[in-house]
Structures are given as structure tokens and as C-alpha cells.
Design a protein around this motif. Structure first.
Motif, PDB file in Angstrom:
ATOM      1  N   SER A   1      12.408  20.722 -25.315  1.00  0.00           N
ATOM      2  CA  SER A   1      11.964  19.561 -26.093  1.00  0.00           C
ATOM      3  C   SER A   1      13.118  18.614 -26.428  1.00  0.00           C
ATOM      4  O   SER A   1      12.908  17.564 -27.023  1.00  0.00           O
ATOM      5  CB  SER A   1      11.277  20.031 -27.385  1.00  0.00           C
ATOM      6  N   ILE A   2      14.327  19.003 -26.051  1.00  0.00           N
ATOM      7  CA  ILE A   2      15.495  18.141 -26.248  1.00  0.00           C
ATOM      8  C   ILE A   2      15.479  17.022 -25.200  1.00  0.00           C
ATOM      9  O   ILE A   2      15.261  17.279 -24.013  1.00  0.00           O
ATOM     10  CB  ILE A   2      16.798  18.958 -26.124  1.00  0.00           C
ATOM     11  N   ARG A   3      15.717  15.808 -25.616  1.00  0.00           N
ATOM     12  CA  ARG A   3      15.751  14.683 -24.669  1.00  0.00           C
ATOM     13  C   ARG A   3      17.133  14.578 -24.024  1.00  0.00           C
ATOM     14  O   ARG A   3      18.161  14.762 -24.675  1.00  0.00           O
ATOM     15  CB  ARG A   3      15.412  13.376 -25.382  1.00  0.00           C
ATOM     16  N   ILE A   4      17.116  14.251 -22.747  1.00  0.00           N
ATOM     17  CA  ILE A   4      18.356  14.059 -22.001  1.00  0.00           C
ATOM     18  C   ILE A   4      18.957  12.697 -22.368  1.00  0.00           C
ATOM     19  O   ILE A   4      18.250  11.692 -22.437  1.00  0.00           O
ATOM     20  CB  ILE A   4      18.087  14.131 -20.480  1.00  0.00           C
ATOM     21  N   THR A   5      20.255  12.692 -22.605  1.00  0.00           N
ATOM     22  CA  THR A   5      20.959  11.453 -22.958  1.00  0.00           C
ATOM     23  C   THR A   5      22.022  11.124 -21.914  1.00  0.00           C
ATOM     24  O   THR A   5      22.410  11.984 -21.111  1.00  0.00           O
ATOM     25  CB  THR A   5      21.630  11.576 -24.326  1.00  0.00           C
ATOM     26  N   ARG A   6      22.495   9.896 -21.967  1.00  0.00           N
ATOM     27  CA  ARG A   6      23.577   9.496 -21.063  1.00  0.00           C
ATOM     28  C   ARG A   6      24.811  10.371 -21.274  1.00  0.00           C
ATOM     29  O   ARG A   6      25.521  10.708 -20.315  1.00  0.00           O
ATOM     30  CB  ARG A   6      23.944   8.027 -21.301  1.00  0.00           C
ATOM     31  N   GLU A   7      25.065  10.709 -22.527  1.00  0.00           N
ATOM     32  CA  GLU A   7      26.240  11.527 -22.835  1.00  0.00           C
ATOM     33  C   GLU A   7      26.119  12.915 -22.215  1.00  0.00           C
ATOM     34  O   GLU A   7      27.103  13.467 -21.704  1.00  0.00           O
ATOM     35  CB  GLU A   7      26.404  11.631 -24.355  1.00  0.00           C
ATOM     36  N   MET A   8      24.925  13.475 -22.232  1.00  0.00           N
ATOM     37  CA  MET A   8      24.704  14.772 -21.582  1.00  0.00           C
ATOM     38  C   MET A   8      24.957  14.680 -20.086  1.00  0.00           C
ATOM     39  O   MET A   8      25.585  15.557 -19.481  1.00  0.00           O
ATOM     40  CB  MET A   8      23.267  15.251 -21.816  1.00  0.00           C
ATOM     41  N   VAL A   9      24.431  13.629 -19.480  1.00  0.00           N
ATOM     42  CA  VAL A   9      24.599  13.445 -18.034  1.00  0.00           C
ATOM     43  C   VAL A   9      26.064  13.313 -17.687  1.00  0.00           C
ATOM     44  O   VAL A   9      26.558  13.926 -16.722  1.00  0.00           O
ATOM     45  CB  VAL A   9      23.808  12.204 -17.556  1.00  0.00           C
ATOM     46  N   GLN A  10      26.796  12.548 -18.460  1.00  0.00           N
ATOM     47  CA  GLN A  10      28.213  12.354 -18.177  1.00  0.00           C
ATOM     48  C   GLN A  10      28.996  13.644 -18.335  1.00  0.00           C
ATOM     49  O   GLN A  10      29.859  13.975 -17.517  1.00  0.00           O
ATOM     50  CB  GLN A  10      28.789  11.267 -19.105  1.00  0.00           C
ATOM     51  N   GLU A  11      28.693  14.394 -19.401  1.00  0.00           N
ATOM     52  CA  GLU A  11      29.386  15.664 -19.613  1.00  0.00           C
ATOM     53  C   GLU A  11      29.097  16.630 -18.468  1.00  0.00           C
ATOM     54  O   GLU A  11      30.007  17.296 -17.950  1.00  0.00           O
ATOM     55  CB  GLU A  11      28.953  16.289 -20.938  1.00  0.00           C
ATOM     56  N   ALA A  12      27.826  16.709 -18.051  1.00  0.00           N
ATOM     57  CA  ALA A  12      27.457  17.612 -16.960  1.00  0.00           C
ATOM     58  C   ALA A  12      28.122  17.196 -15.653  1.00  0.00           C
ATOM     59  O   ALA A  12      28.587  18.040 -14.881  1.00  0.00           O
ATOM     60  CB  ALA A  12      25.940  17.639 -16.802  1.00  0.00           C
ATOM     61  N   LYS A  13      28.176  15.887 -15.398  1.00  0.00           N
ATOM     62  CA  LYS A  13      28.818  15.374 -14.182  1.00  0.00           C
ATOM     63  C   LYS A  13      30.282  15.770 -14.138  1.00  0.00           C
ATOM     64  O   LYS A  13      30.773  16.304 -13.130  1.00  0.00           O
ATOM     65  CB  LYS A  13      28.677  13.857 -14.121  1.00  0.00           C
ATOM     66  N   GLU A  14      30.988  15.515 -15.226  1.00  0.00           N
ATOM     67  CA  GLU A  14      32.412  15.831 -15.265  1.00  0.00           C
ATOM     68  C   GLU A  14      32.654  17.326 -15.089  1.00  0.00           C
ATOM     69  O   GLU A  14      33.550  17.747 -14.340  1.00  0.00           O
ATOM     70  CB  GLU A  14      32.999  15.349 -16.592  1.00  0.00           C
ATOM     71  N   MET A  15      31.850  18.140 -15.757  1.00  0.00           N
ATOM     72  CA  MET A  15      32.062  19.586 -15.699  1.00  0.00           C
ATOM     73  C   MET A  15      31.752  20.147 -14.313  1.00  0.00           C
ATOM     74  O   MET A  15      32.562  20.885 -13.737  1.00  0.00           O
ATOM     75  CB  MET A  15      31.200  20.291 -16.749  1.00  0.00           C
ATOM     76  N   LEU A  16      30.579  19.806 -13.779  1.00  0.00           N
ATOM     77  CA  LEU A  16      30.166  20.420 -12.525  1.00  0.00           C
ATOM     78  C   LEU A  16      30.974  19.931 -11.331  1.00  0.00           C
ATOM     79  O   LEU A  16      31.278  20.706 -10.416  1.00  0.00           O
ATOM     80  CB  LEU A  16      28.668  20.195 -12.302  1.00  0.00           C
ATOM     81  N   GLU A  17      31.350  18.652 -11.324  1.00  0.00           N
ATOM     82  CA  GLU A  17      32.184  18.160 -10.218  1.00  0.00           C
ATOM     83  C   GLU A  17      33.576  18.772 -10.270  1.00  0.00           C
ATOM     84  O   GLU A  17      34.148  19.124  -9.221  1.00  0.00           O
ATOM     85  CB  GLU A  17      32.240  16.635 -10.248  1.00  0.00           C
ATOM     86  N   ALA A  18      34.126  18.947 -11.469  1.00  0.00           N
ATOM     87  CA  ALA A  18      35.419  19.624 -11.586  1.00  0.00           C
ATOM     88  C   ALA A  18      35.313  21.095 -11.192  1.00  0.00           C
ATOM     89  O   ALA A  18      36.273  21.701 -10.725  1.00  0.00           O
ATOM     90  CB  ALA A  18      35.938  19.501 -13.021  1.00  0.00           C
ATOM     91  N   HIS A  19      34.129  21.637 -11.358  1.00  0.00           N
ATOM     92  CA  HIS A  19      33.840  23.035 -11.047  1.00  0.00           C
ATOM     93  C   HIS A  19      33.693  23.267  -9.551  1.00  0.00           C
ATOM     94  O   HIS A  19      33.722  24.412  -9.075  1.00  0.00           O
ATOM     95  CB  HIS A  19      32.543  23.411 -11.789  1.00  0.00           C
ATOM     96  N   GLY A  20      33.510  22.205  -8.784  1.00  0.00           N
ATOM     97  CA  GLY A  20      33.390  22.332  -7.336  1.00  0.00           C
ATOM     98  C   GLY A  20      32.009  22.084  -6.792  1.00  0.00           C
ATOM     99  O   GLY A  20      31.738  22.364  -5.611  1.00  0.00           O
ATOM    100  N   GLU A  21      31.099  21.559  -7.607  1.00  0.00           N
ATOM    101  CA  GLU A  21      29.727  21.321  -7.183  1.00  0.00           C
ATOM    102  C   GLU A  21      29.431  19.818  -7.145  1.00  0.00           C
ATOM    103  O   GLU A  21      30.021  19.045  -7.897  1.00  0.00           O
ATOM    104  CB  GLU A  21      28.744  21.982  -8.168  1.00  0.00           C
ATOM    105  N   PRO A  22      28.494  19.417  -6.282  1.00  0.00           N
ATOM    106  CA  PRO A  22      28.004  18.030  -6.347  1.00  0.00           C
ATOM    107  C   PRO A  22      27.120  17.888  -7.577  1.00  0.00           C
ATOM    108  O   PRO A  22      26.667  18.890  -8.157  1.00  0.00           O
ATOM    109  CB  PRO A  22      27.199  17.874  -5.064  1.00  0.00           C
ATOM    110  N   PHE A  23      26.835  16.650  -7.977  1.00  0.00           N
ATOM    111  CA  PHE A  23      25.990  16.443  -9.158  1.00  0.00           C
ATOM    112  C   PHE A  23      25.040  15.287  -8.906  1.00  0.00           C
ATOM    113  O   PHE A  23      25.452  14.215  -8.443  1.00  0.00           O
ATOM    114  CB  PHE A  23      26.841  16.156 -10.398  1.00  0.00           C
ATOM    115  N   ASN A  24      23.783  15.504  -9.220  1.00  0.00           N
ATOM    116  CA  ASN A  24      22.749  14.508  -8.978  1.00  0.00           C
ATOM    117  C   ASN A  24      22.722  13.492 -10.129  1.00  0.00           C
ATOM    118  O   ASN A  24      21.770  13.436 -10.925  1.00  0.00           O
ATOM    119  CB  ASN A  24      21.388  15.199  -8.833  1.00  0.00           C
ATOM    120  N   HIS A  25      23.758  12.674 -10.181  1.00  0.00           N
ATOM    121  CA  HIS A  25      23.886  11.717 -11.283  1.00  0.00           C
ATOM    122  C   HIS A  25      22.707  10.742 -11.292  1.00  0.00           C
ATOM    123  O   HIS A  25      22.124  10.441 -12.349  1.00  0.00           O
ATOM    124  CB  HIS A  25      25.213  10.967 -11.161  1.00  0.00           C
ATOM    125  N   ALA A  26      22.335  10.244 -10.131  1.00  0.00           N
ATOM    126  CA  ALA A  26      21.237   9.274 -10.053  1.00  0.00           C
ATOM    127  C   ALA A  26      19.922   9.898 -10.524  1.00  0.00           C
ATOM    128  O   ALA A  26      19.120   9.260 -11.217  1.00  0.00           O
ATOM    129  CB  ALA A  26      21.093   8.752  -8.627  1.00  0.00           C
TER     130      ALA A  26
END
Length: 457
Positions: A56-81
Motif C-alpha cells: 500500500s506504500i506509493r512509489i516515489t521518485r526518491e525510491m526509484v532513484q535510490e533503487a537505481k543507484e543501489m542496483l546499478e552499483a550492485h551489478g544489475e540493470p535497472f528498469n528506470h523508465a
């Protein structure tokens, strides 16, 4: 810093899966089932908690950015779009539909319990992304199932030997598991799962979870009880004074108090302290005093304790011909599991004592000694729409036929008293007598039940 980013509550490899589905994938249908295991059925519980607390938590831009930075640094692609599409086009609400059996339902294994499908064709990859989070319903479901199964064992003994089995059963298996689990969350939702079957608990987090997530002001109850530290702090020479203090503080008419009695010498505690020095005080108090033998072989200790208490306090004979102790009872809280419960009850009934005389306390074995394979839970994709065409999805490993997954748009019905999982081929089309209800759609929880609703099932 984002305190609860549900985007990153997944497995690392999920981040790359949006690139792995066939071109023009539009919809994915996944389902949850128990593929068998220790028990022949499941008691489904805990999905409302997961949906209410997390999805029930809404996704925010800040969540997307944090996930992008973490997962790409981790070695994975990220579906930012893709994630930004959810933020911008859905106001952060997840375009998913979840259908599930009513919580508290008893369903034989090998049947669909829950299904998940995306409601936006741009977000087909989302169904798999949240497998990790939604799969965790295995834990409260397994605890609720085990607790329910043990309730059946105890109920059978009560029906043979008690005058009023239904009045007694609710407090026969008490949860002492909070200290034995790996997290506060496990204590909360696992302890609440136990309370779908019983009413006794010392797991305070279960009370809080019942209040917050299942609309129940007070899900369970406890009584004053001694632990070894409060008894042994008086010293061995003043053990009887420690016991007398428990009576003075808590042994009131109509009340119940439990006292651990094996700190030094259990036989002496029963025969001298309880059965001689304090006997009249117990009888005059109007309370029920519950003696906890604790250490030693569970069945042997309960038998010895019941016999010794009987010699000192006597018993009555109930309508079924079994002995019921006067003023005192026994609770065994050490080494309790399915085997020891069966053994204790068999020993007592074999010697003519009613199951009324004993209760059980269960800790780590109740809330921690289970895992996803106890009931072989699986969450699998079973159908898709790819390029506008229906596509069955399943696995069928030659090396392990037991892991063959179901295909189709799955539904659950009960006909002629038997559960049946249906395997259709049309998205959004379900049986008129379906047992699966839409509980969540597009970020909103649609069914919000109380624990009492669930208990009634």
C-alpha cells in the motif's frame, strides 16, 4: 534517507528480468501454492498484513532513484523508465491485482491460494518483481497451519476426557516464542498466526500486529507467571517464601497464576512447599494455581507432577470418567512439539487423567522451527499474453517431477465437497463460484478483515 523502499525488497536478479521476457509481453499471471510437505492442508494467513504494510506504500521518485543507484552499483540493470511510469502514470500506486482465498481458510495442498496479475501492460515485469515480498506469506501460513494441526491433536484428547472441550481448547497451547525468533516482525506476524487458532500468548508484538493490521483491539490473553529469576532471587532457603509471595500477589478468587517449580528440586517443591506448607492457602484462595515442571523429559515430568499434585490435592471424576485435579493444574513449557504433545496426552489419558489438567507452552518450535519447505511453497508464473496471444507458462523438470508447476489462469472452487484448482485460458475470466477474492487492486487494499472474522473460518 527513505525508510521503507519496497522497490529494493526483492532479489537482485529480479532487476534484470524485464529484459528477459519475450518481446511484446503484456500480461503475466503468477500464483502461490503449497506443493505438499508436512501437513495435508494449509491455513492461509498473513497476506492482509503484507498488502497493508508494504504494497500500500506509493512509489516515489526518491525510491526509484535510490533503487537505481543501489542496483546499478550492485551489478544489475535497472528498469528506470518502468518505475517512473508507475510514479507518473499511476501516482505511485502499483498496477497489480491480487486474488486470494479468505484468510483463515483451510485448503488442501496442491491448490492455488493466491494469484497476481498486472493491470497495466507496460508493467508485466512487476508480477515477478514482488514474488520475494509476497512469498513471505509462507511464514504466517505455515505457523497458522502447524498451530491448527496441533489444536486438532489437543481437541481429540479433550473430546475423549473433558466435560467441556470447546471451553478449554482456546488456552491449551500458549505462545512463548517471541525470544526464539529472528526478528520483531517474525514475532508479530508469526505470533498473530498462532492466534488464529488459540487465545493464549506472551508475544506482545502479536497483540500490536493484531491492532495495527487486523482491526482487533485485543487478540490474545495471558496471566501472571513466575520465571526462574523471580523465584531464585529469594534464595534456595526461601523458596517457599517466593511461592507464598506469588499466592499473595496473584492468587485471587477466579484468577489463574502459573509458577515455575523446578528451580531446585521439583519433587520437594510439590510435596513439601505446594502440597503441605501452602496447600491450605491454595485451596482457600479460590484461584487456580498452575505448576510448571519445565526441565526434564516432558512426558515423564508431567506425569510425575500430576501424580504428586493428585496425592496432595485430590481430584474429582468428570462425566467421562476421567480425573480432574482440585485447585491445581500443570503447564509444560519446555521441549514441546507435536511428538511431546502426543506423548504427554497419551500418558495422562492412559492413567485416567483428563486433558483438562494440562496446558502446553511452545516457543521456538512454534514460531521459528519452520521454513518455506515445511509446506513446499512456490510462487510461479503460469500464463501470459504476449503480442496479444495467450501463452501458457510452466516448468516441468525431468529431474524432479514434483516441481512441475501449473499453467493457465488459475482459479479455486469447491464442488461436491472437494477443492479443485481450475486452469483457464482467458485473463480476467473466473468461475462464478470462485473461492478467490480480489483483495488488492492498483495500490488499494479492498478487503480489510478482523482477526475475529478469520477465526470464525
Amino acid at each position: 534517507m527513505i525508510t521503507e523502499n519496497i522497490i529494493i525488497d526483492t532479489d537482485s536478479y529480479k532487476a534484470s528480468h524485464y529484459l528477459q521476457y519475450p518481446p511484446h509481453t503484456q500480461y503475466i499471471h503468477s500464483y502461490l501454492e503449497s506443493r505438499g510437505g508436512k501437513y495435508p492442508y494449509t491455513r492461509f494467513f498473513g497476506l492482509q498484513y503484507l498488502l497493508k504494510r508494504y504494497l500500500s506504500i506509493r512509489i516515489t521518485r526518491e525510491m526509484v532513484q535510490e533503487a537505481k543507484e543501489m542496483l546499478e552499483a550492485h551489478g544489475e540493470p535497472f528498469n528506470h523508465a518502468g518505475w517512473m511510469h508507475i510514479v507518473e502514470q499511476h501516482d505511485g500506486k502499483l498496477p497489480l491485482e491480487v486474488r486470494a482465498v479468505p484468510e483463515g481458510s483451510i485448503v488442501p495442498t496442491h491448490n492455488v491460494l493466491m494469484s497476481v496479475v498486472n493491470t497495466d501492460p507496460e508493467c508485466y515485469w512487476l508480477v515477478s518483481w514482488f514474488e520475494t515480498l509476497l512469498m513471505r506469506v509462507w511464514y504466517p501460513t505455515t505457523v497458522a497451519t502447524q498451530s491448527h494441526y496441533l489444536k486438532g491433536i489437543i481437541r481429540e484428547a479433550l473430546e475423549k476426557s473433558s466435560d467441556d472441550p470447546e471451553a478449554e481448547i482456546a488456552f491449551k497451547l500458549h505462545d512463548f516464542g517471541s525470544r526464539g525468533v529472528s526478528s520483531q516482525e517474525s514475532a508479530g506476524i508469526g505470533g498473530l498466526a498462532h492466534l488464529t487458532n488459540f487465545m493464549g500468548t506472551d508475544t506482545v508484538q502479536a497483540l500490536m500486529y493484531g491492532r495495527r493490521f487486523y482491526n482487533t483491539p485485543m487478540p490474545g490473553y495471558s496471566i501472571p507467571a513466575a520465571e526462574h529469576s523471580s523465584i531464585t532471587s529469594w534464595g534456595k532457603e526461601h523458596e517457599v517464601d517466593a511461592y507464598r509471595n506469588m499466592l499473595t500477589q496473584f492468587a485471587k478468587p477466579g484468577k489463574t497464576v502459573a509458577i515455575v517449580s523446578d528451580s531446585y528440586d521439583l519433587k520437594k517443591a510439590i510435596n513439601e512447599h505446594w502440597g503441605t506448607t501452602l496447600r491450605d492457602e491454595i485451596l482457600e484462595s479460590g484461584a487456580t494455581v498452575v505448576i510448571r515442571p519445565d526441565s526434564g523429559d516432558p512426558a515423564a515430568m508431567v506425569r510425575m507432577t500430576v501424580r504428586a499434585l493428585d496425592a496432595k490435592f485430590g481430584h474429582t471424576i468428570n462425566s467421562k470418567g476421567f480425573k480432574v485435579l482440585n485447585a491445581v493444574r500443570v503447564i509444560q513449557g519446555d521441549g514441546i512439539n507435536e511428538d511431546s504433545i502426543r506423548e504427554i496426552l497419551a500418558v495422562l489419558l492412559g492413567e485416567g487423567y483428563s486433558a483438562t489438567n494440562v496446558a502446553f507452552g511452545m516457543g521456538g518450535a512454534l514460531l521459528q522451527m519452520v521454513n518455506r519447505d515445511t509446506l513446499k511453497f512456490a510462487y510461479k508464473a503460469s500464463a501470459g499474453i504476449i503480442g496479444g496471444e495467450y501463452q501458457p507458462i510452466y516448468k516441468d523438470p525431468v529431474t524432479d517431477p514434483g516441481k512441475r508447476s501449473k499453467d493457465g489462469i488459475l482459479d479455486l472452487v469447491k464442488r461436491d465437497g472437494k477443492f479443485e484448482t481450475l486452469q483457464g485460458k482467458e485473463f480476467g475470466r473466473y468461475s462464478e463460484d470462485s473461492l478467490l477474492r480480489v483483495v488488492y487492486r492498483n495500490g488499494d487494499l479492498l478487503i480489510d478483515e478482523s482477526l475475529e472474522d478469520i477465526r470464525k473460518r
